[in-house]
Design a protein around this motif. Structure first.
Motif, short mmCIF file in Angstrom:
data_model
loop_
_atom_site.label_atom_id
_atom_site.label_comp_id
_atom_site.label_asym_id
_atom_site.label_seq_id
_atom_site.Cartn_x
_atom_site.Cartn_y
_atom_site.Cartn_z
N TYR A 183 58.04 43.93 8.19
CA TYR A 183 57.57 42.43 8.19
C TYR A 183 56.41 42.33 8.15
CZ TYR A 183 62.63 41.41 9.87
OH TYR A 183 63.65 41.09 9.96
N TYR A 229 53.71 40.16 10.42
CA TYR A 229 53.41 39.18 11.59
C TYR A 229 52.05 38.42 11.91
CZ TYR A 229 57.69 40.70 14.03
OH TYR A 229 59.07 41.05 14.47
N HIS A 270 56.32 35.33 11.87
CA HIS A 270 56.58 36.48 10.84
C HIS A 270 57.56 36.09 9.84
CE1 HIS A 270 60.08 36.71 13.79
NE2 HIS A 270 60.64 37.84 12.60
N ARG A 322 54.67 45.61 10.02
CA ARG A 322 55.19 46.47 10.93
C ARG A 322 56.61 46.80 10.28
NH1 ARG A 322 58.92 46.38 14.80
NH2 ARG A 322 59.33 44.14 14.77
N LYS A 348 60.70 47.31 10.05
CA LYS A 348 61.45 46.49 10.78
C LYS A 348 62.36 47.14 11.84
CE LYS A 348 65.69 43.87 9.30
NZ LYS A 348 66.74 43.52 7.99
N ALA A 349 62.57 48.27 11.95
CA ALA A 349 63.09 48.94 13.16
C ALA A 349 61.95 50.38 13.37
CB ALA A 349 64.43 49.48 12.80
N GLY A 354 60.64 50.75 16.69
CA GLY A 354 60.50 50.68 17.89
C GLY A 354 59.36 49.81 18.56
N ASN A 355 59.02 48.78 17.41
CA ASN A 355 58.24 47.67 17.94
C ASN A 355 56.94 48.03 18.34
OD1 ASN A 355 58.19 45.11 18.22
ND2 ASN A 355 58.53 45.18 20.53
N LYS A 356 56.09 48.96 17.64
CA LYS A 356 54.75 49.12 17.70
C LYS A 356 53.96 47.93 17.18
CE LYS A 356 51.08 52.53 17.33
NZ LYS A 356 50.70 54.30 17.09
N LEU A 357 52.82 47.41 17.63
CA LEU A 357 52.14 46.60 16.85
C LEU A 357 50.95 47.34 16.74
CD1 LEU A 357 52.56 42.88 18.41
CD2 LEU A 357 53.47 43.54 16.14
N PHE A 359 47.06 46.23 15.76
CA PHE A 359 46.30 45.30 15.27
C PHE A 359 45.06 46.01 14.38
CE2 PHE A 359 47.75 41.82 18.12
CZ PHE A 359 48.62 42.38 19.00
#
Lengths: 116, 111
Positions: free
Chosen positions: B32, B34, B49, B91, B93-94, B96-99, B101
């Motif tokens: 994705y 974002y 996003h 990021r 799609k799956a 573990g949600n680490k952004l 920056f």
């Protein structure tokens, strides 16, 4: 309004003196994160909790610990702060880790830590 | 996660549209795009996003090129309160949600 709350907004500690930063959320989200943001830099993830499961980033120093006693609260403990730990510490939450819209992160206002 | 490239800064006039570019030439099909922004002395704020289709919400529009190698965030009518650092993040799609920056673009809206 549902939100992410960080207290205090400004914290001063002495070199080597343990300090705890707190974060609470009213969003009932499963995931809570802690980021460190040094001056003029982007935020950097330290670790996160998914419910009670703790996930540490590989390069997070051992000096940084975290506790999550319940869904609403998460704490960042710095065991022996050094001058290099002076930074803004950001707490964030997300509903889940699904990879979809539910894992959008919502940030608190941050706590600015000064180490003397 | 794929890396992103953004201009370090840009100015725009109050009331005009602000177009913020982002290059992500190594993006993969399950990543994705974002956008977050950070107003001075505040925590980052989610904006929008998307995966491959253009997206619009109450804050902004996101235009993703057909090859997905770049995107543009559009603030349709910039206000002084839109002055902030804008981060484009790619990021999995799956993951573990680490952004992660990057440097971001420092946007200054001028009267």
């Amino acid at each position: 309004d549902a939100m992410v709350i960080q207290n205090p907004r400004y914290q001063v500690t002495q070199f080597g003196k343990p300090v705890t930063l707190s974060c609470s959320q009213t969003l009932n989200h499963n995931v809570m994160y802690w980021y460190q943001q040094k001056s003029s830099q982007a935020p950097k993830l330290l670790f996160h909790y998914y419910d009670k499961d703790f996930n540490n980033e590989a390069d997070t120093p051992d000096n940084f610990q975290s506790r999550r006693p319940n869904t609403s609260f998460c704490f960042l403990d710095i065991r022996s702060p050094g001058l290099g730990d002076a930074a803004m510490y950001l707490c964030a939450t997300s509903r889940d880790l699904s990879g979809g819209a539910g894992d959008t992160q919502y940030f608190g206002p941050g706590t600015r830590l000064t180490v003397l | 996660d794929a890396k992103t490239t953004q201009p370090p800064s840009m100015d725009c006039a109050e009331g005009r549209a602000a177009n913020l570019p982002c290059n992500h030439s190594t993006i993969s099909g399950n990543e994705y795009v974002y956008w977050y922004r950070q107003i001075h002395s505040q925590g980052p704020q989610y904006i929008i996003h998307g995966l491959k289709n253009n997206e619009t919400n109450e804050m902004a529009s996101l235009i993703i090129t057909e090859d997905r190698k770049s995107s543009t965030l559009i603030l349709p009518h910039a206000t002084l309160r839109d002055t902030a650092v804008y981060y484009c993040i790619v990021r999995l799609k799956a993951a573990g949600n680490k952004l992660t920056f990057g440097g971001g673009t420092r946007v200054l809206v001028k009267p």
